[in-house]
Design a protein around this motif. Sequence first.
Motif, PDB file in Angstrom:
ATOM      1  N   MET A  33       0.831  -1.210   0.000  1.00 10.86           N
ATOM      2  CA  MET A  33       0.000   0.000   0.000  1.00 10.86           C
ATOM      3  C   MET A  33       0.867   1.263   0.000  1.00 10.86           C
ATOM      4  O   MET A  33       1.936   1.285   0.588  1.00 10.86           O
ATOM      5  N   GLY A  35      -5.624  -4.736  -6.514  1.00 13.61           N
ATOM      6  CA  GLY A  35      -6.272  -3.475  -6.154  1.00 13.61           C
ATOM      7  C   GLY A  35      -5.370  -2.278  -6.447  1.00 13.61           C
ATOM      8  O   GLY A  35      -4.396  -2.385  -7.198  1.00 13.61           O
ATOM      9  N   THR A  66      -9.150  -5.444  -9.175  1.00 13.04           N
ATOM     10  CA  THR A  66      -9.930  -6.379  -8.350  1.00 13.04           C
ATOM     11  C   THR A  66     -10.605  -5.685  -7.170  1.00 13.04           C
ATOM     12  O   THR A  66     -11.174  -6.329  -6.309  1.00 13.04           O
ATOM     13  N   LEU A 112      -0.110   9.081  -9.626  1.00 11.91           N
ATOM     14  CA  LEU A 112       0.605   8.086  -8.819  1.00 11.91           C
ATOM     15  C   LEU A 112       0.985   8.721  -7.483  1.00 11.91           C
ATOM     16  O   LEU A 112       1.545   9.821  -7.459  1.00 11.91           O
ATOM     17  N   PRO A 162     -13.717  -9.630   0.125  1.00 14.71           N
ATOM     18  CA  PRO A 162     -14.580  -9.790   1.301  1.00 14.71           C
ATOM     19  C   PRO A 162     -15.559  -8.620   1.427  1.00 14.71           C
ATOM     20  O   PRO A 162     -15.277  -7.504   0.944  1.00 14.71           O
TER      21      PRO A 162
END
Length: 352
Positions: free
Chosen positions: A67, A94, A117, A128, A160
């Motif tokens: 991340m 992701g 996803t 970015l 989830p």
Amino acid sequence: MRTFVYTSHPSRVVFGAGTVGRLGEEVERLGCSRVLLLAGGPLAGASARVRQALGGLLAAEFDGAAMHTPVEVTEQALDLLRKSSVDGIVAVGGGSTTGLSKALALRTGLPQVILPTTYAGSEVTPVLGETRDGRKVTRSSPEILPETVVYDVDFTLTLPLSLTVTSGVNALAHAVEALYSADANPVTDRQALDAISRIARALPRLAADPADLEARADLLRAAWLAGTCLATVGMGLHHKLCHTLGGSFDLPHAETHTVVLPHAIAYNAPAVPGVMRRIADALGVPDAPGGVYDLIASLGGPTSLRDLGMPQSGLARAAELATSTPYPNPRELTTEGIAELLADAWHGRRPE
Ligand code: NAD
């Protein structure tokens, strides 16, 4: 008459279920024959299908995306990329995996194919955010924008419910702020309102059945539209606050967006009553700030910064950081006003 300026960012979008089957031809369409695959994490099934679809086009694979795109990770991936003499990048994951792909494209000029996803929307923006020595720096450039996005609804089925909710609200935030952006225009307005309706419709259905493919498709379409809004017009208070909280207090990205959004909308509401009505209508609720809060709470999403690990002692500094440099926002920003907003978000109070 409305006066506006509209700039679009060109990307090719393939959307559907099972679209991973078209990945090979999309890679070849970009003139690539040896690609680096960025994959991994809990996406074993999706990664395997991407590998299979790439076949002999796959030259190397890296699974270390993190991340906020730390520069050290980018350098490791860059090392592998150079050793493997690749001519393109494919990323499945992701916003974190997309961020690594963008960081590599910025440094090499290589074309990218992204298979998203989550609902973060980064895949259609030329922006970015990278972290070096704990500081997040954001930059924008045409090389950063991925050439092709392959949305495969099947890849979102494993997300989830908790992440589905927070990532869906992340997309909602892009659409909401696009509507009161200083750069708002008729095209982006339509995209934002469509995204908001789809999110409001899809999230409760997914809470009841996370495998509902039509609802997954609605939410992924909304993510694309909302990401396109994020790419096209400047964002305001909400994104600034989330950037500050994520960067300076290491709070998780989508969860922070989820807690802050109702409060940022409430702060701006008096300055843009017409926009608030359009948001409320698209959501199908009587008022926008309370409606967004209730939607999140009903889905079991996070509603307080305290629960995300934000120290109460950091609120004053966050308010100062978020108001230290001017940026366009419909309502004037005051340190006291933002401190009050953050206190409400920290306690998880429902906006009036
Ligand atoms: P993420 O990519 O970090 O993913 C969150 C978690 O979900 C990870 O553990 C990941 O492995 C897992 N995951 C992802 N998809 C899954 C799936 N389908 N099934 C099961 N698990 C899955 O989170 P994110 O919110 O998508 O992205 C956040 C990052 O993206 C931040 O760094 C943020 O700054 C950046 N971002 C950038 C832009 C931009 O335009 N530059 C826009 C939005 C977000």
